[in-house]
Scaffold this motif. Structure first.
Motif, PDB file in Angstrom:
ATOM      1  N   ALA A 147       0.830  -1.206   0.000  1.00 38.83           N
ATOM      2  CA  ALA A 147       0.000   0.000   0.000  1.00 38.83           C
ATOM      3  C   ALA A 147       0.865   1.257   0.000  1.00 38.83           C
ATOM      4  O   ALA A 147       0.559   2.242  -0.696  1.00 38.83           O
ATOM      5  CB  ALA A 147      -0.928  -0.004   1.211  1.00 38.83           C
ATOM      6  N   ILE A 148       1.945   1.228   0.765  1.00 35.16           N
ATOM      7  CA  ILE A 148       2.862   2.380   0.804  1.00 35.16           C
ATOM      8  C   ILE A 148       3.527   2.577  -0.557  1.00 35.16           C
ATOM      9  O   ILE A 148       3.624   3.700  -1.061  1.00 35.16           O
ATOM     10  CB  ILE A 148       3.917   2.181   1.905  1.00 35.16           C
ATOM     11  CG1 ILE A 148       3.261   2.275   3.287  1.00 35.16           C
ATOM     12  CG2 ILE A 148       5.036   3.225   1.785  1.00 35.16           C
ATOM     13  CD1 ILE A 148       4.168   1.879   4.433  1.00 35.16           C
ATOM     14  N   THR A 155       1.087   4.029  -3.002  1.00 36.20           N
ATOM     15  CA  THR A 155       0.857   5.450  -2.730  1.00 36.20           C
ATOM     16  C   THR A 155       2.009   6.302  -3.256  1.00 36.20           C
ATOM     17  O   THR A 155       1.791   7.361  -3.862  1.00 36.20           O
ATOM     18  CB  THR A 155       0.684   5.672  -1.216  1.00 36.20           C
ATOM     19  OG1 THR A 155      -0.421   4.892  -0.743  1.00 36.20           O
ATOM     20  CG2 THR A 155       0.429   7.137  -0.912  1.00 36.20           C
ATOM     21  N   ARG A 201       1.806   6.481  -7.087  1.00 35.38           N
ATOM     22  CA  ARG A 201       0.815   7.442  -7.592  1.00 35.38           C
ATOM     23  C   ARG A 201       1.287   8.880  -7.353  1.00 35.38           C
ATOM     24  O   ARG A 201       1.117   9.743  -8.223  1.00 35.38           O
ATOM     25  CB  ARG A 201      -0.533   7.213  -6.925  1.00 35.38           C
ATOM     26  CG  ARG A 201      -1.579   8.224  -7.366  1.00 35.38           C
ATOM     27  CD  ARG A 201      -2.965   7.878  -6.887  1.00 35.38           C
ATOM     28  NE  ARG A 201      -3.487   6.651  -7.494  1.00 35.38           N
ATOM     29  CZ  ARG A 201      -4.770   6.285  -7.434  1.00 35.38           C
ATOM     30  NH1 ARG A 201      -5.653   7.061  -6.818  1.00 35.38           N
ATOM     31  NH2 ARG A 201      -5.174   5.166  -8.003  1.00 35.38           N
ATOM     32  N   ALA A 202       1.871   9.137  -6.194  1.00 33.77           N
ATOM     33  CA  ALA A 202       2.305  10.498  -5.863  1.00 33.77           C
ATOM     34  C   ALA A 202       3.425  10.978  -6.785  1.00 33.77           C
ATOM     35  O   ALA A 202       3.548  12.185  -7.040  1.00 33.77           O
ATOM     36  CB  ALA A 202       2.756  10.565  -4.409  1.00 33.77           C
ATOM     37  N   ASP A 225       0.376   0.432  -8.188  1.00 33.19           N
ATOM     38  CA  ASP A 225      -0.883   1.162  -8.308  1.00 33.19           C
ATOM     39  C   ASP A 225      -1.542   0.821  -9.644  1.00 33.19           C
ATOM     40  O   ASP A 225      -1.733   1.660 -10.510  1.00 33.19           O
ATOM     41  CB  ASP A 225      -0.633   2.671  -8.211  1.00 33.19           C
ATOM     42  CG  ASP A 225      -1.920   3.479  -8.252  1.00 33.19           C
ATOM     43  OD1 ASP A 225      -2.936   2.994  -7.714  1.00 33.19           O
ATOM     44  OD2 ASP A 225      -1.911   4.581  -8.828  1.00 33.19           O
ATOM     45  N   ASP A 233      -8.274   5.464  -4.076  1.00 34.79           N
ATOM     46  CA  ASP A 233      -7.902   6.869  -3.944  1.00 34.79           C
ATOM     47  C   ASP A 233      -7.167   7.180  -2.654  1.00 34.79           C
ATOM     48  O   ASP A 233      -6.633   8.278  -2.487  1.00 34.79           O
ATOM     49  CB  ASP A 233      -9.152   7.757  -4.024  1.00 34.79           C
ATOM     50  CG  ASP A 233      -9.804   7.699  -5.414  1.00 34.79           C
ATOM     51  OD1 ASP A 233      -9.054   7.539  -6.390  1.00 34.79           O
ATOM     52  OD2 ASP A 233     -11.035   7.795  -5.487  1.00 34.79           O
ATOM     53  N   ASP A 234      -7.143   6.248  -1.723  1.00 36.53           N
ATOM     54  CA  ASP A 234      -6.459   6.525  -0.462  1.00 36.53           C
ATOM     55  C   ASP A 234      -5.690   5.291  -0.007  1.00 36.53           C
ATOM     56  O   ASP A 234      -5.994   4.160  -0.393  1.00 36.53           O
ATOM     57  CB  ASP A 234      -7.452   6.951   0.622  1.00 36.53           C
ATOM     58  CG  ASP A 234      -8.473   5.865   0.911  1.00 36.53           C
ATOM     59  OD1 ASP A 234      -8.249   5.065   1.827  1.00 36.53           O
ATOM     60  OD2 ASP A 234      -9.492   5.808   0.189  1.00 36.53           O
ATOM     61  N   ILE A 235      -4.702   5.520   0.831  1.00 37.07           N
ATOM     62  CA  ILE A 235      -3.812   4.443   1.260  1.00 37.07           C
ATOM     63  C   ILE A 235      -4.549   3.411   2.110  1.00 37.07           C
ATOM     64  O   ILE A 235      -4.225   2.215   2.069  1.00 37.07           O
ATOM     65  CB  ILE A 235      -2.604   5.021   2.031  1.00 37.07           C
ATOM     66  CG1 ILE A 235      -1.567   3.917   2.301  1.00 37.07           C
ATOM     67  CG2 ILE A 235      -3.037   5.706   3.318  1.00 37.07           C
ATOM     68  CD1 ILE A 235      -0.276   4.434   2.877  1.00 37.07           C
ATOM     69  N   ARG A 238      -6.293   0.994  -0.222  1.00 37.61           N
ATOM     70  CA  ARG A 238      -5.281   0.142  -0.859  1.00 37.61           C
ATOM     71  C   ARG A 238      -4.804  -0.934   0.112  1.00 37.61           C
ATOM     72  O   ARG A 238      -4.619  -2.095  -0.268  1.00 37.61           O
ATOM     73  CB  ARG A 238      -4.083   0.988  -1.311  1.00 37.61           C
ATOM     74  CG  ARG A 238      -4.387   1.934  -2.448  1.00 37.61           C
ATOM     75  CD  ARG A 238      -3.110   2.544  -2.999  1.00 37.61           C
ATOM     76  NE  ARG A 238      -3.408   3.679  -3.864  1.00 37.61           N
ATOM     77  CZ  ARG A 238      -3.324   4.946  -3.496  1.00 37.61           C
ATOM     78  NH1 ARG A 238      -2.915   5.244  -2.276  1.00 37.61           N
ATOM     79  NH2 ARG A 238      -3.625   5.920  -4.333  1.00 37.61           N
TER      80      ARG A 238
END
Length: 255
Positions: free
Chosen positions: A128-129, A132, A135-136, A148, A155-157, A160
């Motif tokens: 998940a990290i 994230t 995507r960032a 991702d 849309d949020d960690i 995920r």
């Protein structure tokens, strides 16, 4: 007074046995917690080089289309299959050893299940990290997708993390159930298991094809979305966990 304390002592002793089995699985933590990440890192490095080659050879107008196509990457599938193998090996290798130290089959399976749940949380958090961060950074600055991807789109960690957690639980307990078949019936059981599994899958494909239900199947996936499908997988995970538990209760160590 003794009638009240005896059940408490028994429950405490059982809890210790379950915890000891859980610890047993982490005695050699490298193949379970480190090696998969090293391999995953190597796969990411190979993918990064491929992304770099692709995006340096195309024009800016094609970059968006290429990046969108990469949403369907299966590069991270390795770690899920690896965890299934980890579950199979963990059960097969530690089962005779644990019984030799007086652990019951029930305690062994429960302790193993705790280990698999902890590993699911561990890997779900890492994935998940990474998703994230991916995507960032717009795909590590290249529009690439490995974590991702569309299958784990969120849309949020937190979402995920839940998605990855459900999938890891699925693979761990499918692996545990498969291993339980082996320790219960050895190679003959595995042959029968995969034969039955093949017939079930083939029968489902034939039924869906003959009833022209593929559009409905596709619509089901679209309607439920990634999180919905992952949530439905918990039914299979629970079924595998229960089946593995009862198979293990009657299993014997490998001769």
């Amino acid at each position: 007074m003794s009638t009240l304390t005896t059940p408490q002592k028994s429950a405490s002793a059982e809890a210790r046995r379950i915890i000891n089995v859980t610890k047993l699985h982490f005695t050699n933590a490298f193949p379970m917690m480190v090696l998969p990440l090293l391999i995953l890192g190597f796969i990411f490095l190979v993918n990064y080089v491929i992304w770099l080659l692709i995006f340096t050879s195309i024009g800016a107008s094609d970059a968006a289309d290429v990046s969108e196509g990469m949403q369907f990457s299966g590069a991270s599938l390795f770690i899920f299959v690896y965890m299934l193998v980890v579950a199979v090996q963990a059960v097969n290798l530690t089962f005779p050893f644990a019984l030799g130290y007086g652990v019951t089959r029930r305690d062994f399976y429960l302790g193993s299940s705790v280990a698999f749940i902890l590993l699911s949380f561990y890997y779900a958090a890492i994935m998940a990290i990474l998703a994230t961060i991916e995507r960032a950074t717009n795909g590590w600055g290249l529009g690439g997708h490995m974590f991702d991807v569309v299958y784990f789109g969120a849309d949020d960690i937190g979402t995920r993390f839940v998605l990855y957690l459900f999938v890891f639980l699925f693979f761990f307990f499918i692996g545990a159930a498969t291993a339980s078949v082996y320790v219960r019936w050895k190679s003959n059981g595995m042959i029968a298991f995969f034969a039955v599994l093949t017939l079930i899958v083939l029968g489902a494909i034939v039924l869906i094809t003959q009833t022209q239900s593929w559009p409905a199947v596709g619509e089901w996936f679209v309607t439920n979305g990634s999180l919905g499908v992952a949530a439905w997988s918990l039914l299979l995970t629970a079924a595998a966990a229960v089946a593995g538990f009862f198979l293990m209760r009657r299993a014997t160590p490998k001769a």
